[in-house]
Design a protein around this motif. Structure first.
Motif, PDB file in Angstrom:
ATOM      1  N   GLU A  52       1.351   3.415   2.255  1.00  0.00           N
ATOM      2  CA  GLU A  52       2.070   3.547   3.531  1.00  0.00           C
ATOM      3  C   GLU A  52       3.328   2.671   3.545  1.00  0.00           C
ATOM      4  N   CYS A  53       3.266   1.475   2.925  1.00  0.00           N
ATOM      5  CA  CYS A  53       4.450   0.602   2.843  1.00  0.00           C
ATOM      6  C   CYS A  53       5.614   1.364   2.216  1.00  0.00           C
ATOM      7  N   CYS A  79       0.845  -1.191   0.000  1.00  0.00           N
ATOM      8  CA  CYS A  79       0.000   0.000   0.000  1.00  0.00           C
ATOM      9  C   CYS A  79       0.888   1.252   0.000  1.00  0.00           C
ATOM     10  N   CYS A 128      -1.527  -1.791   6.245  1.00  0.00           N
ATOM     11  CA  CYS A 128      -1.953  -3.050   5.605  1.00  0.00           C
ATOM     12  C   CYS A 128      -1.270  -4.270   6.210  1.00  0.00           C
ATOM     13  N   CYS A 184       3.830  -2.948   8.152  1.00  0.00           N
ATOM     14  CA  CYS A 184       3.068  -1.751   7.773  1.00  0.00           C
ATOM     15  C   CYS A 184       1.902  -1.515   8.736  1.00  0.00           C
TER      16      CYS A 184
HETATM   17 ZN   LIG Z   1       1.083  -1.115   3.643  1.00  0.00          ZN
END
Ligand SMILES: [Zn+2]
Length: 253
Positions: free
Chosen positions: A173-174, A171, A243, A240
């Motif tokens: 954010e990763c 995602c 996710c 993460c």
């Molecule tokens: Zn993520």
């Protein structure tokens, strides 16, 4: 059941004759709902291409009004639109381009406490924002609602694009967990957001048409100053906060 009128068949003829799209693909586009987050340089271009392609439903959100300093790149907005909400300006142009497209204009700034309501029952989130903090808000909505998120970013002569599919790929954010908005300069040259948003629009159309070959697990980097375009692999972050396993645990109760 979705049908196409004779006027729609004429309007979309040049894309319906592409093998793999046809009448079935055009009906998928007509049934699709796309959320466009932000109506600046990116959202201007993706808004035009989503409406032009015959995406049936658009939800467009932006809390700002049109300013002179927007006009070098935000091509949905024209000089007489200065001072009016970007949603109102966009609605006027997109309706004129394609009256078959049903548009919901949301004159609101995207925040963590309203994002779910703004996204609504959309099938795709198209990023047209200009900061990492809001993109993280959109990404958390993407993961919790299980909706693909198509990221686009621009800075000066540089652009970045990537597609994130919840449950299948890393995602946002990763990729951007460590990053904040501090180092970003607000300078942008118009064709860069146009290039990035054109790629985002193509990704959205491919998702709607259920095509393979998405820009997932990779970040596309465009360096406009010497036209170097490359892709770098994006791994999933096992830790993460959005996710990762903690999120899955939360979702499973
Ligand atoms: Zn993520």
């Amino acid at each position: 059941m979705t049908t196409l009128t004779s006027q729609e068949r004429l309007r979309y003829d040049r894309q319906m004759i592409i093998p793999g799209i046809g009448e079935a693909g055009q009906k998928k586009l007509k049934q699709a709902k796309v959320f466009i987050a932000g109506l600046g340089g990116l959202g201007s271009v993706s808004g035009y291409y989503m409406a032009a392609a015959g995406v049936g439903h658009l939800r467009i959100a932006d809390g700002d009004c049109v300013e002179f300093a927007n006009l070098n790149r935000q091509i949905l907005h024209h000089t007489p639109d200065i001072g009016i909400p970007k949603t109102e300006s966009a609605l006027k142009k997109l309706r004129a381009l394609n009256p078959f497209c049903v548009i919901t204009a949301l004159h609101e700034t995207i925040r963590i406490d309203n994002v779910i309501g703004l996204v609504g029952d959309s099938d795709i989130i198209l990023d047209g924002t200009d900061n990492i903090a809001t993109r993280k808000v959109l990404n958390s909505a993407s993961v919790s609602l299980d909706i693909p998120f198509i990221y686009g970013g621009v800075n000066g002569f540089n652009g970045t694009v990537s597609t994130f599919i919840p449950g299948k790929t890393p995602c946002f954010e990763c990729l951007f967990h460590q990053q904040s908005d501090k180092t970003q300069s607000p300078g942008v040259i118009g064709p860069l957001p146009a290039m990035v948003a054109a790629i985002q629009s193509l990704e959205a159309i491919k998702i709607i048409l259920e095509m393979d070959g998405l820009l997932t697990n990779r970040l596309l980097l465009i360096r406009g100053v010497d036209m170097v375009i490359k892709k770098i692999d994006v791994p999933k972050n096992p830790e993460c906060p959005i996710c990762g396993p903690d999120m899955e645990k939360r979702q499973n109760g």
